[in-house]
Design a protein around this motif. Structure first.
Motif, PDB file in Angstrom:
ATOM      1  N   THR A 217       0.860  -1.175   0.000  1.00  0.00           N
ATOM      2  CA  THR A 217       0.000   0.000   0.000  1.00  0.00           C
ATOM      3  C   THR A 217       0.902   1.232   0.000  1.00  0.00           C
ATOM      4  OG1 THR A 217      -0.004   0.151   2.383  1.00  0.00           O
ATOM      5  CG2 THR A 217      -1.740  -1.213   1.377  1.00  0.00           C
ATOM      6  N   PRO A 218       0.367   2.372  -0.393  1.00  0.00           N
ATOM      7  CA  PRO A 218       1.198   3.582  -0.354  1.00  0.00           C
ATOM      8  C   PRO A 218       1.841   3.786   1.023  1.00  0.00           C
ATOM      9  CG  PRO A 218      -0.831   4.032  -1.526  1.00  0.00           C
ATOM     10  CD  PRO A 218      -0.950   2.632  -1.008  1.00  0.00           C
ATOM     11  N   ALA A 219       1.072   3.497   2.100  1.00  0.00           N
ATOM     12  CA  ALA A 219       1.622   3.698   3.444  1.00  0.00           C
ATOM     13  C   ALA A 219       2.790   2.763   3.699  1.00  0.00           C
ATOM     14  CB  ALA A 219       0.524   3.494   4.485  1.00  0.00           C
ATOM     15  N   GLN A 220       2.648   1.505   3.246  1.00  0.00           N
ATOM     16  CA  GLN A 220       3.728   0.531   3.458  1.00  0.00           C
ATOM     17  C   GLN A 220       4.988   0.939   2.707  1.00  0.00           C
ATOM     18  OE1 GLN A 220       1.698  -2.943   2.077  1.00  0.00           O
ATOM     19  NE2 GLN A 220       1.056  -3.576   4.143  1.00  0.00           N
ATOM     20  N   ILE A 221       4.820   1.368   1.469  1.00  0.00           N
ATOM     21  CA  ILE A 221       5.981   1.775   0.681  1.00  0.00           C
ATOM     22  C   ILE A 221       6.616   3.016   1.291  1.00  0.00           C
ATOM     23  CG2 ILE A 221       6.740   2.584  -1.600  1.00  0.00           C
ATOM     24  CD1 ILE A 221       5.638   0.003  -2.262  1.00  0.00           C
ATOM     25  N   TYR A 222       5.767   3.916   1.742  1.00  0.00           N
ATOM     26  CA  TYR A 222       6.266   5.162   2.297  1.00  0.00           C
ATOM     27  C   TYR A 222       7.015   4.898   3.603  1.00  0.00           C
ATOM     28  CZ  TYR A 222       6.186  10.062   3.811  1.00  0.00           C
ATOM     29  OH  TYR A 222       6.542  11.314   4.200  1.00  0.00           O
ATOM     30  N   GLY A 223       6.438   4.045   4.419  1.00  0.00           N
ATOM     31  CA  GLY A 223       7.040   3.810   5.729  1.00  0.00           C
ATOM     32  C   GLY A 223       8.222   2.872   5.675  1.00  0.00           C
ATOM     33  N   ALA A 224       8.199   1.889   4.787  1.00  0.00           N
ATOM     34  CA  ALA A 224       9.273   0.893   4.777  1.00  0.00           C
ATOM     35  C   ALA A 224       9.687   0.541   3.372  1.00  0.00           C
ATOM     36  CB  ALA A 224       8.802  -0.368   5.525  1.00  0.00           C
ATOM     37  N   PRO A 225      10.444   1.431   2.719  1.00  0.00           N
ATOM     38  CA  PRO A 225      10.911   1.097   1.366  1.00  0.00           C
ATOM     39  C   PRO A 225      11.819  -0.124   1.413  1.00  0.00           C
ATOM     40  CG  PRO A 225      11.986   3.090   2.185  1.00  0.00           C
ATOM     41  CD  PRO A 225      10.918   2.753   3.171  1.00  0.00           C
ATOM     42  N   ALA A 226      11.711  -0.982   0.412  1.00  0.00           N
ATOM     43  CA  ALA A 226      12.441  -2.245   0.422  1.00  0.00           C
ATOM     44  C   ALA A 226      13.940  -2.045   0.298  1.00  0.00           C
ATOM     45  CB  ALA A 226      11.951  -3.142  -0.711  1.00  0.00           C
ATOM     46  N   ASN A 227      14.351  -1.068  -0.451  1.00  0.00           N
ATOM     47  CA  ASN A 227      15.799  -0.842  -0.589  1.00  0.00           C
ATOM     48  C   ASN A 227      16.071   0.617  -0.951  1.00  0.00           C
ATOM     49  OD1 ASN A 227      15.160  -0.597  -3.318  1.00  0.00           O
ATOM     50  ND2 ASN A 227      15.792  -2.687  -3.809  1.00  0.00           N
ATOM     51  N   ARG A 228      17.346   0.940  -1.141  1.00  0.00           N
ATOM     52  CA  ARG A 228      17.720   2.337  -1.397  1.00  0.00           C
ATOM     53  C   ARG A 228      17.122   2.854  -2.707  1.00  0.00           C
ATOM     54  NH1 ARG A 228      23.848   2.355  -1.558  1.00  0.00           N
ATOM     55  NH2 ARG A 228      23.470   0.165  -2.001  1.00  0.00           N
ATOM     56  N   PHE A 229      16.940   1.937  -3.707  1.00  0.00           N
ATOM     57  CA  PHE A 229      16.343   2.353  -4.970  1.00  0.00           C
ATOM     58  C   PHE A 229      14.935   2.894  -4.748  1.00  0.00           C
ATOM     59  CE2 PHE A 229      13.548   1.285  -8.523  1.00  0.00           C
ATOM     60  CZ  PHE A 229      14.146   2.016  -9.532  1.00  0.00           C
ATOM     61  N   VAL A 230      14.137   2.132  -3.973  1.00  0.00           N
ATOM     62  CA  VAL A 230      12.771   2.563  -3.692  1.00  0.00           C
ATOM     63  C   VAL A 230      12.795   3.866  -2.897  1.00  0.00           C
ATOM     64  CG1 VAL A 230      10.583   1.940  -2.620  1.00  0.00           C
ATOM     65  CG2 VAL A 230      11.960   0.185  -3.734  1.00  0.00           C
ATOM     66  N   ALA A 231      13.690   3.921  -1.895  1.00  0.00           N
ATOM     67  CA  ALA A 231      13.775   5.115  -1.056  1.00  0.00           C
ATOM     68  C   ALA A 231      14.123   6.354  -1.877  1.00  0.00           C
ATOM     69  CB  ALA A 231      14.811   4.897   0.037  1.00  0.00           C
ATOM     70  N   SER A 232      15.116   6.207  -2.760  1.00  0.00           N
ATOM     71  CA  SER A 232      15.551   7.366  -3.545  1.00  0.00           C
ATOM     72  C   SER A 232      14.476   7.779  -4.535  1.00  0.00           C
ATOM     73  CB  SER A 232      16.837   7.035  -4.297  1.00  0.00           C
ATOM     74  OG  SER A 232      16.563   6.050  -5.261  1.00  0.00           O
ATOM     75  N   PHE A 233      13.576   6.825  -4.862  1.00  0.00           N
ATOM     76  CA  PHE A 233      12.521   7.096  -5.809  1.00  0.00           C
ATOM     77  C   PHE A 233      11.474   8.028  -5.215  1.00  0.00           C
ATOM     78  CE2 PHE A 233       9.726   5.423  -9.261  1.00  0.00           C
ATOM     79  CZ  PHE A 233      10.625   5.689 -10.258  1.00  0.00           C
ATOM     80  N   MET A 234      11.504   8.179  -3.894  1.00  0.00           N
ATOM     81  CA  MET A 234      10.484   9.000  -3.242  1.00  0.00           C
ATOM     82  C   MET A 234      10.823  10.474  -3.298  1.00  0.00           C
ATOM     83  SD  MET A 234       9.532   6.901   0.104  1.00  0.00           S
ATOM     84  CE  MET A 234       9.121   5.193  -0.021  1.00  0.00           C
ATOM     85  N   GLY A 235      11.902  10.812  -3.949  1.00  0.00           N
ATOM     86  CA  GLY A 235      12.271  12.216  -3.994  1.00  0.00           C
ATOM     87  C   GLY A 235      13.485  12.440  -3.119  1.00  0.00           C
ATOM     88  N   GLU A 236      13.552  13.613  -2.501  1.00  0.00           N
ATOM     89  CA  GLU A 236      14.747  13.950  -1.749  1.00  0.00           C
ATOM     90  C   GLU A 236      14.667  13.382  -0.334  1.00  0.00           C
ATOM     91  OE1 GLU A 236      16.337  18.076  -3.437  1.00  0.00           O
ATOM     92  OE2 GLU A 236      14.218  18.067  -2.898  1.00  0.00           O
ATOM     93  N   VAL A 237      15.406  12.322  -0.116  1.00  0.00           N
ATOM     94  CA  VAL A 237      15.483  11.763   1.243  1.00  0.00           C
ATOM     95  C   VAL A 237      16.954  11.592   1.589  1.00  0.00           C
ATOM     96  CG1 VAL A 237      13.272  10.553   1.174  1.00  0.00           C
ATOM     97  CG2 VAL A 237      15.322   9.415   0.327  1.00  0.00           C
ATOM     98  N   ASN A 238      17.231  11.508   2.888  1.00  0.00           N
ATOM     99  CA  ASN A 238      18.602  11.267   3.317  1.00  0.00           C
ATOM    100  C   ASN A 238      18.792   9.771   3.497  1.00  0.00           C
ATOM    101  OD1 ASN A 238      19.331  14.113   3.733  1.00  0.00           O
ATOM    102  ND2 ASN A 238      17.731  14.003   5.312  1.00  0.00           N
ATOM    103  N   ILE A 239      19.851   9.239   2.864  1.00  0.00           N
ATOM    104  CA  ILE A 239      20.159   7.819   3.057  1.00  0.00           C
ATOM    105  C   ILE A 239      21.528   7.736   3.723  1.00  0.00           C
ATOM    106  CG2 ILE A 239      20.626   5.640   1.896  1.00  0.00           C
ATOM    107  CD1 ILE A 239      18.508   6.518  -0.176  1.00  0.00           C
TER     108      ILE A 239
END
Lengths: 340, 286, 266
Positions: A217-239
């Motif tokens: 769900t959008p909430a699941q993806i937002y809260g727990a991205p599976a990897n850095r690719f998914v995380a970076s796909f959300m826009g500007e986030v700090n990894i």
């Protein structure tokens, strides 16, 4: 399950555009497949619509195998990226196309076309207008009505909003979501924008290099991205990278701060979670750039190791001048942990 | 930008002038002269006689209808048959030939540049009875004796199809390339079968190219006489041959001119309405 | 959806079309290798005698030289008129342009023999006797529109702001034409000239009525074919086609060489 994909693959020459994708789509779901260009998402939806023949795997509509069913015999309809409106036909003729192909009588077609115009919020007089006279948004609506006219079990959308300006896109996103709720049909939507996916979808599948790497769900993806690719796909986030120093000790490489119990090899921290003042993990950071985002201010922060972090602060943040150094921190509960 | 264009509106006219003058002298003027001649009394050679419509009356009563009908029928048949042959060829070249497309197109175009007298001569030695390439080979290899269509209207018709196929094919290829692939996909996706997609989408979208090809083929065939002369023997008299006879053997220039004007009128009746509807900028500037 | 059979069928179709177009041309080649008065295929004796005879014949050279000079002048005039015409056709937006475009393509959509006959009658009317020079005029009526269209296609892909940029950088009108416009048009002019040559060299329906006593190659072949057969006809047909191919290739090589030299100098 209205649609089941079993190890679906498509190769062009030596490139695997779609690589062993398995997925089930429940009836009435709004599923969005998100991926960057070249991730194979367009090929995937073309396979589902029957516009490409899979190189391997199977496709089932309910229980029936439809892998080899041609596009014109599948109870599905697609809204194309280019919209693919028939410019030599009027709005009405475009909408009635599928019904005409089935041999529906002219009067019944016209009545249904009028209903559909209403459904997509176009005035009835558009019926006899040429599609070449329609504006961008109106063309979107005609394409939508045309797809609905075949009374499809599933609607596919291949990035239809990608060429539309921001404000109109936002309006159409909301309309599409409402249309989904009102009609109860299954929607499969393709986009390269995770933001767009978050707004509309019941469920999101993220694609990279022809594979689906995360669904949720959008909430699941937002809260727990599976990897850095998914995380970076959300826009500007700090990894942040965790370095294990042995004997139970670990630290964040970028800011040189210890972490007692790391939950993974990488930590995603959203810009709004990185705030001024003391907290669980804190660091001294120097402002290198500040950008007004309207209600918020985004600041780029340089750590002692030279890494750049991003923070977003409500208001105008008058004290965060370029060159000044401040104490920033984030809470451990705001970290999303990832292994890869 | 618009204002910019307007200030430049003059040079265009000057660049057009040489071509325009040339066409006036060598295209428009001859048509006018022929028209004037057609109004002269029969078997006169000057342009100063009394105006008369006698030649046109003769044209419709003295058996010139047959050559004209033959030319019209031949042109229509050729247009239809070449279109049927060219459509699948153009579709294959555009969508499926891939790397072979340009080589194949070049091979199809090449014969246009070989004189039609050479090619029709080749067709005649191929079709010739007994010692022709086809009949001779069949006889020598398989011992089969065949007849020949040489010196019949069928041979002339066959020759016209052969000569004019490229003139249909290349405009049609342009027309087919004007069909965006996703329109066909959208039609298929909306339930159209192959025939429906052809009729509803491909044919109307390729129409400009098809129209040009059909126009070109029809008009070229309307005047064609080499096919009938070389392959058709004396079996058919086409309108051009009839005109030529008036000019050369009968020495009846006004009658020949009247027949010429009739062919020009038929041509104009077919060409002008279509040409006025086509957007030449869109076609050449795709 | 696309089986192996459909692929094979498509290839077969194309091969059949090519065979249809090339069988007569191959037939000419086969027919030229005999020395009998009457065509009896397969030949008892395969020989190149007919070629020897053709090359030795004065007529062969005469008809080729007439064809060459007609085509030569057609190329020169067609390229000049066609380039100017293309500028008017595609470069500028002027009031009469749409009409000009439509009128200019009319000669293409005109039965050529009828045009030839109309010209013949007009020449007689104004007291000019037809010769190879009048054939040039006849060819131009049909070829100039084609060359104009070919060059125009080049123009539609041409951005006229380049000329403004050149003028802004200090070029005068002539320099703009020489440095910007002509180089951009060059491929179109080149292929236009090539088309003009080939179409003129192979033209029968216009030449037959307008060349008078001067007989160009296609007309000679036509009258010979229509009257009586002799092995000289196919051999001359082959020679004529080969000569046009050689001329085109050498023309292309010369042009490429000149372009290469210019580029090296620049």
């Amino acid at each position: 399950m209205i649609l089941s994909l079993a190890s679906l693959s498509k190769t062009f020459g030596t490139t695997k555009a779609v690589d062993d994708v398995s997925l089930t789509i429940p009836e009435g779901e709004f599923l969005t497949i998100v991926g960057p260009s070249g991730s194979g998402k367009s090929t995937l939806v073309r396979l589902l619509a029957g516009l490409e023949t899979p190189s391997g795997g199977d496709l089932f509509l309910r229980e029936a195998r439809i892998t080899d069913t041609p596009a014109n015999k599948r109870p599905t309809a697609m809204v194309f990226q280019s919209l693919a409106l028939f410019d030599h036909r009027s709005v009405g003729q475009n909408i009635e196309f599928a019904m005409k192909m089935k041999g529906v009588p002219a009067l019944a077609r016209r009545a249904r076309a009028m209903e559909l115009l209403q459904l997509v919020r176009l005035p009835a007089e558009y019926y006899s207008r040429s599609v070449t006279q329609c504006s961008g948004g109106e063309r979107q609506r005609v394409a939508l009505a045309r797809a609905f006219a075949s009374d499809p079990e599933i609607l596919f959308f291949d990035e239809p909003l990608s060429a539309i300006d921001y404000r109109l896109r936002k309006t159409l996103e909301v309309e599409l979501k409402e249309l989904h709720q009102r009609t109860g049909r299954t929607f499969v939507y393709i986009t390269h924008s995770l933001e767009e996916a978050m707004v509309m979808s019941d469920r999101i599948a993220i694609m990279q290099d022809g594979r689906i790497i995360q669904t949720g769900t959008p909430a699941q993806i937002y809260g727990a991205p599976a990897n850095r690719f998914v995380a970076s796909f959300m826009g500007e986030v700090n990894i942040l990278t965790v370095e294990n120093k042995g004997d139970g000790q670990a630290a964040f490489v970028e800011i040189g701060q210890p972490i007692a119990k790391p939950g993974g090899a990488y930590a995603m921290v959203r810009p709004e979670a990185l705030a001024q003042g003391a907290g669980d993990i804190s660091a001294q950071l120097t402002v290198t750039q500040r950008l007004m985002l309207g209600s918020r201010t985004q600041v780029h922060l340089s750590s002692e190791t030279g890494a750049i972090l991003i923070s977003e602060i409500p208001g105008t943040a008058p004290d965060l001048l370029i060159g000044s150094t401040h104490s920033f921190s984030f809470a451990t509960q705001d970290i999303a942990w990832m292994e890869t | 930008m618009d204002g910019d264009m307007n200030t430049r509106s003059t040079p265009g006219r000057w660049f057009a002038a040489p071509v325009a003058v040339f066409m006036m002298l060598c295209f428009a003027a001859p048509i006018l002269i022929v028209t004037w001649y057609s109004l002269m009394p029969s078997r006169t050679f000057g342009l100063t006689g009394d105006l008369t419509l006698e030649n046109y009356r003769s044209a419709f009563t003295d058996g010139y209808g047959r050559p004209l009908m033959w030319s019209l029928m031949g042109a229509a048949t050729t247009t239809v048959v070449t279109a049927i042959l060219a459509w699948p060829t153009a579709v294959i070249l555009h969508r499926y030939a891939g790397k072979w497309a340009s080589v194949t197109s070049a091979l199809i175009a090449l014969p246009i540049f070989i004189s039609e007298s050479v090619r029709l001569f080749g067709m005649s030695v191929f079709l010739m009875p007994r010692g022709g390439i086809l009949a001779g080979t069949l006889n020598a290899v398989f011992g089969i004796q065949i007849g020949s269509i040489m010196n019949t209207w069928a041979a002339a018709q066959f020759g016209m199809i052969y000569i004019h196929l490229p003139f249909m094919l290349f405009p049609l290829l342009l027309g087919i390339s004007l069909i965006p692939a996703d329109r066909i996909e959208a039609a298929r996706d909306l339930g159209a079968n192959r025939w429906q997609s052809f009729r509803e989408i491909e044919l109307p979208l390729a129409a400009p190219g098809l129209m040009i090809g059909a126009l070109l083929t029809f008009v070229l065939c309307l005047g064609a006489n080499a096919e009938a002369a070389i392959l058709g023997g004396r079996a058919v008299t086409v309108i051009t041959a009839a005109i030529e006879q008036r000019f050369n053997y009968a020495q009846d220039w006004p009658m020949g001119a009247a027949l010429t004007v009739i062919v020009i009128a038929v041509t104009a009746l077919i060409v002008l309405p279509v040409l006025s509807r086509l957007d030449l900028n869109k076609l050449t500037g795709r | 959806m696309q089986g192996r059979h459909t692929g094979a069928l498509r290839a077969l179709w194309i091969v059949a079309i090519l065979a249809f177009l090339y069988i007569p041309i191959i037939s000419v080649l086969l027919a030229s290798m005999a020395n009998t008065r009457y065509m009896r295929f397969p030949h008892k004796v395969w020989t190149l005698d007919a070629y020897r005879e053709a090359i030795a014949s004065f007529t062969t050279w005469q008809i080729h030289s007439i064809s060459f000079w007609i085509a030569f002048f057609v190329v020169i005039f067609a390229v000049i008129l066609g380039t100017l015409g293309a500028v008017a056709f595609a470069r500028f937006d002027w009031r009469g342009r749409s009409l000009f475009q439509r009128l200019l393509v009319l000669p293409i959509f005109f039965p050529q023999p009828v045009l030839g006959l109309a010209l013949l009658l007009s020449l007689n009317a104004v007291g000019l006797s037809p010769s190879w020079k009048t054939a040039i005029l006849a060819h131009l009526v049909w070829i100039v529109p084609i060359v104009t269209l070919i060059i125009s296609i080049r123009f539609f892909g041409y951005d006229p702001t380049q000329e403004e940029a050149a003028r802004d950088l200090g070029a005068n009108n002539w320099q703009v034409i020489r440095e910007v416009t002509l180089p951009a048009l060059w491929p179109g002019i080149f292929s236009g000239g090539l088309f003009a040559f080939l179409l003129s060299w192979s033209n029968l329906p216009l030449s037959i009525y307008t060349s008078g006593p001067d007989t160009p190659l296609p007309v000679w072949l036509f009258t010979r074919t229509a009257t009586n057969y002799s092995p000289l006809v196919p051999s001359v047909a082959v020679i004529g086609t080969l000569i046009s191919a050689c001329l085109v290739i050498s023309f292309a090589l010369i042009v490429l060489a000149i372009r290469g030299l210019q580029r090296r100098r620049a």
